[in-house]
Design a protein around this motif. Structure first.
Motif, PDB file in Angstrom:
ATOM      1  N   ARG A 157      -2.879  -6.387   3.181  1.00 26.32           N
ATOM      2  CA  ARG A 157      -2.249  -5.183   2.380  1.00 26.32           C
ATOM      3  C   ARG A 157      -1.861  -4.456   3.428  1.00 26.32           C
ATOM      4  O   ARG A 157      -2.524  -4.086   4.069  1.00 26.32           O
ATOM      5  CB  ARG A 157      -3.502  -4.248   2.116  1.00 26.32           C
ATOM      6  N   VAL A 158      -0.826  -4.159   2.978  1.00 31.37           N
ATOM      7  CA  VAL A 158       0.854  -3.989   4.009  1.00 31.37           C
ATOM      8  C   VAL A 158       1.094  -2.378   3.595  1.00 31.37           C
ATOM      9  O   VAL A 158       2.308  -2.109   2.486  1.00 31.37           O
ATOM     10  CB  VAL A 158       1.672  -4.469   4.361  1.00 31.37           C
ATOM     11  N   GLY A 159       1.084  -1.261   4.414  1.00 36.29           N
ATOM     12  CA  GLY A 159       2.245  -0.228   4.239  1.00 36.29           C
ATOM     13  C   GLY A 159       3.015   0.299   5.081  1.00 36.29           C
ATOM     14  O   GLY A 159       4.422   0.086   4.413  1.00 36.29           O
ATOM     15  N   THR A 160       2.137   0.554   6.221  1.00 36.51           N
ATOM     16  CA  THR A 160       3.450   0.812   7.159  1.00 36.51           C
ATOM     17  C   THR A 160       5.018  -0.289   6.840  1.00 36.51           C
ATOM     18  O   THR A 160       6.330   0.809   7.419  1.00 36.51           O
ATOM     19  CB  THR A 160       2.484   1.440   8.125  1.00 36.51           C
TER      20      THR A 160
ATOM     21  N   ARG B  34       3.863   6.964   6.904  1.00 37.12           N
ATOM     22  CA  ARG B  34       3.592   8.147   6.026  1.00 37.12           C
ATOM     23  C   ARG B  34       3.483   9.845   7.022  1.00 37.12           C
ATOM     24  O   ARG B  34       3.119   9.459   8.222  1.00 37.12           O
ATOM     25  CB  ARG B  34       1.892   7.571   5.453  1.00 37.12           C
TER      26      ARG B  34
ATOM     27  N   ILE C  15      -8.632   0.868  -3.014  1.00 35.60           N
ATOM     28  CA  ILE C  15      -8.399  -0.333  -1.686  1.00 35.60           C
ATOM     29  C   ILE C  15      -9.287   1.481  -0.667  1.00 35.60           C
ATOM     30  O   ILE C  15      -9.666   1.037   0.647  1.00 35.60           O
ATOM     31  CB  ILE C  15      -7.236  -0.356  -0.740  1.00 35.60           C
TER      32      ILE C  15
ATOM     33  N   MET D  85     -11.787  -3.430   7.341  1.00 35.95           N
ATOM     34  CA  MET D  85     -11.152  -3.153   7.728  1.00 35.95           C
ATOM     35  C   MET D  85     -11.128  -3.365   8.796  1.00 35.95           C
ATOM     36  O   MET D  85     -12.155  -3.768   9.686  1.00 35.95           O
ATOM     37  CB  MET D  85     -11.151  -1.615   7.676  1.00 35.95           C
TER      38      MET D  85
ATOM     39  N   ASN E 187      -5.366   3.918  -2.277  1.00 34.75           N
ATOM     40  CA  ASN E 187      -6.348   4.960  -1.491  1.00 34.75           C
ATOM     41  C   ASN E 187      -7.188   6.121  -2.525  1.00 34.75           C
ATOM     42  O   ASN E 187      -7.939   5.817  -2.947  1.00 34.75           O
ATOM     43  CB  ASN E 187      -6.703   5.848  -0.494  1.00 34.75           C
TER      44      ASN E 187
ATOM     45  N   MET F 230      -3.845  -5.758   7.642  1.00 35.05           N
ATOM     46  CA  MET F 230      -2.461  -4.938   7.422  1.00 35.05           C
ATOM     47  C   MET F 230      -1.592  -4.510   8.094  1.00 35.05           C
ATOM     48  O   MET F 230      -1.307  -5.967   8.867  1.00 35.05           O
ATOM     49  CB  MET F 230      -3.381  -2.977   7.229  1.00 35.05           C
ATOM     50  N   SER F 231      -0.349  -3.837   8.424  1.00 35.48           N
ATOM     51  CA  SER F 231       0.661  -3.766   8.547  1.00 35.48           C
ATOM     52  C   SER F 231       0.177  -4.758  10.411  1.00 35.48           C
ATOM     53  O   SER F 231       1.577  -5.367  10.919  1.00 35.48           O
ATOM     54  CB  SER F 231       1.396  -2.436   8.895  1.00 35.48           C
TER      55      SER F 231
ATOM     56  N   MET G 235     -13.521  -8.130   1.281  1.00 34.75           N
ATOM     57  CA  MET G 235     -12.450  -7.194   1.659  1.00 34.75           C
ATOM     58  C   MET G 235     -13.007  -5.965   2.936  1.00 34.75           C
ATOM     59  O   MET G 235     -13.997  -6.011   3.650  1.00 34.75           O
ATOM     60  CB  MET G 235     -12.060  -6.250   0.631  1.00 34.75           C
TER      61      MET G 235
ATOM     62  N   VAL H  89       1.198  -1.193  -0.278  1.00 31.96           N
ATOM     63  CA  VAL H  89      -0.202   0.107   0.405  1.00 31.96           C
ATOM     64  C   VAL H  89       0.674   1.154   0.339  1.00 31.96           C
ATOM     65  O   VAL H  89       1.465   1.832   0.929  1.00 31.96           O
ATOM     66  CB  VAL H  89      -0.968  -0.144   1.919  1.00 31.96           C
TER      67      VAL H  89
ATOM     68  N   LYS I 223      -0.128   4.284  -0.394  1.00 34.18           N
ATOM     69  CA  LYS I 223      -0.397   6.206  -0.052  1.00 34.18           C
ATOM     70  C   LYS I 223       1.057   6.909   0.145  1.00 34.18           C
ATOM     71  O   LYS I 223       1.286   6.183   1.596  1.00 34.18           O
ATOM     72  CB  LYS I 223      -2.035   6.277   0.280  1.00 34.18           C
TER      73      LYS I 223
HETATM   74  C1  PLP Z   1      -3.622   2.687   4.334  1.00 38.40           C
HETATM   75  C2  PLP Z   1      -4.572   1.406   4.319  1.00 38.40           C
HETATM   76  C3  PLP Z   1      -3.466   0.142   4.222  1.00 38.40           C
HETATM   77  C4  PLP Z   1      -2.007  -0.145   4.742  1.00 38.40           C
HETATM   78  O1  PLP Z   1      -2.173   0.303   6.321  1.00 38.40           O
HETATM   79  P1  PLP Z   1      -1.091   0.221   6.767  1.00 38.40           P
HETATM   80  O2  PLP Z   1      -1.735  -0.325   8.434  1.00 38.40           O
HETATM   81  O3  PLP Z   1       0.271   0.632   6.813  1.00 38.40           O
HETATM   82  O4  PLP Z   1      -0.946  -1.968   6.335  1.00 38.40           O
HETATM   83  C5  PLP Z   1      -4.520  -1.219   4.064  1.00 38.40           C
HETATM   84  N1  PLP Z   1      -5.602  -1.475   4.017  1.00 38.40           N
HETATM   85  C6  PLP Z   1      -6.156  -0.181   3.984  1.00 38.40           C
HETATM   86  C7  PLP Z   1      -7.942   0.075   2.957  1.00 38.40           C
HETATM   87  C8  PLP Z   1      -5.801   1.143   4.110  1.00 38.40           C
HETATM   88  O5  PLP Z   1      -6.758   2.640   3.347  1.00 38.40           O
END
Ligand code: PLP
Length: 235
Positions: free
Chosen positions: A221-224, A230, A79, A165, A55, A205-206, A163, A32, A34
């Motif tokens: 879905r892994v961002g951080t 961010r 997403i 969260m 996003n 997620m993370s 999907m 991810v 963003k």
């Molecule tokens: C930002 C986001 C993520 C990633 O989140 P992290 O905690 O940074 O891994 C995953 N899914 C969605 C829908 C997001 O908005």
């Protein structure tokens, strides 16, 4: 550093698969990106990452139009919550819209996809946690959208799964409950709509992807944990 993070996450995914008695490579990793700049995404691509999530459509367009030119094999999923006036760009950029959360949006996706004669995958986002705001509120509404697809009115839309969260909490039982809710919803919908392959379960997620894998996630879905924190001040 991004390369190291990716390797570490892949290792953790593998361990979680083993712990849950699941097959190797049954869980896909989305990066991810963003709020992270193009050069960091390029670093992930150079490390072998192919699936990305964004996003916001405008930001995705600014970054990925050029990235697609130089890396035709990467894929982008949208997403984040999607306004109807952004669907046109979303459909042309993404291979999948994971944040489908209302019938109106489904109709708009079909409309824009038909205009450019593109088949687009979608995941139905279900609201499963107290605090999160996005997603279908009820199974009835979600089912109504699937009925609409089943009626043959969305020939350009390919339903692929679901999907969610989890709530932002340190209470693991609440996180797990949210993932179980999505899995149970998906099992019900798979039974009711056998004409579709609704096998994708995008959850984790993370902070919670290992729990998600234990509960059946097929896509995390892994961002951080890949790109670091961010910097929201930049946009
Ligand atoms: C930002 C986001 C993520 C990633 O989140 P992290 O905690 O940074 O891994 C995953 N899914 C969605 C829908 C997001 O908005």
């Amino acid at each position: 550093m991004i390369r190291d993070n990716l390797l570490l996450i892949q290792e953790k995914i593998r361990l979680a698969e083993i712990k849950a008695g699941r097959k190797a490579d049954s869980v896909k990793l989305m990066a991810v990106s963003k709020f992270h700049p193009i050069n960091e995404i390029q670093e992930a691509i150079a490390s072998g990452q192919t699936l990305f999530g964004e996003n916001r459509v405008q930001e995705a367009k600014e970054k990925f139009t050029s990235l697609f030119d130089t890396n035709p094999s990467i894929q982008l999923h949208i997403i984040g919550q999607l306004q109807s006036n952004k669907v046109k760009n979303a459909v042309s950029l993404a291979s999948c819209i994971q944040s489908l959360d209302r019938l109106d949006l489904l109709k708009e996706i079909e409309k824009q996809a038909s205009k450019i004669n593109k088949q687009i995958e979608v995941l139905f986002e279900l609201h499963t946690g107290e605090e999160s705001k996005s997603g279908y509120e009820t199974l009835e509404e979600l089912e109504e959208s699937l009925e609409y697809c089943a009626s043959g009115q969305t020939p350009h839309v390919i339903p692929k799964g679901f999907m969610t969260m989890a709530p932002f909490t340190s209470d693991e039982s609440l996180i797990r409950k949210s993932f179980i809710t999505l899995r149970e919803a998906s099992e019900k919908m798979k039974k009711n709509f056998p004409q579709f392959s609704l096998d994708e379960l995008s959850m984790g997620m993370s902070g919670d992807f290992e729990i998600a894998i234990e509960e059946g996630s097929t896509l995390v879905r892994v961002g951080t944990a890949i790109f670091g924190e961010r910097d929201y001040s930049k946009k």
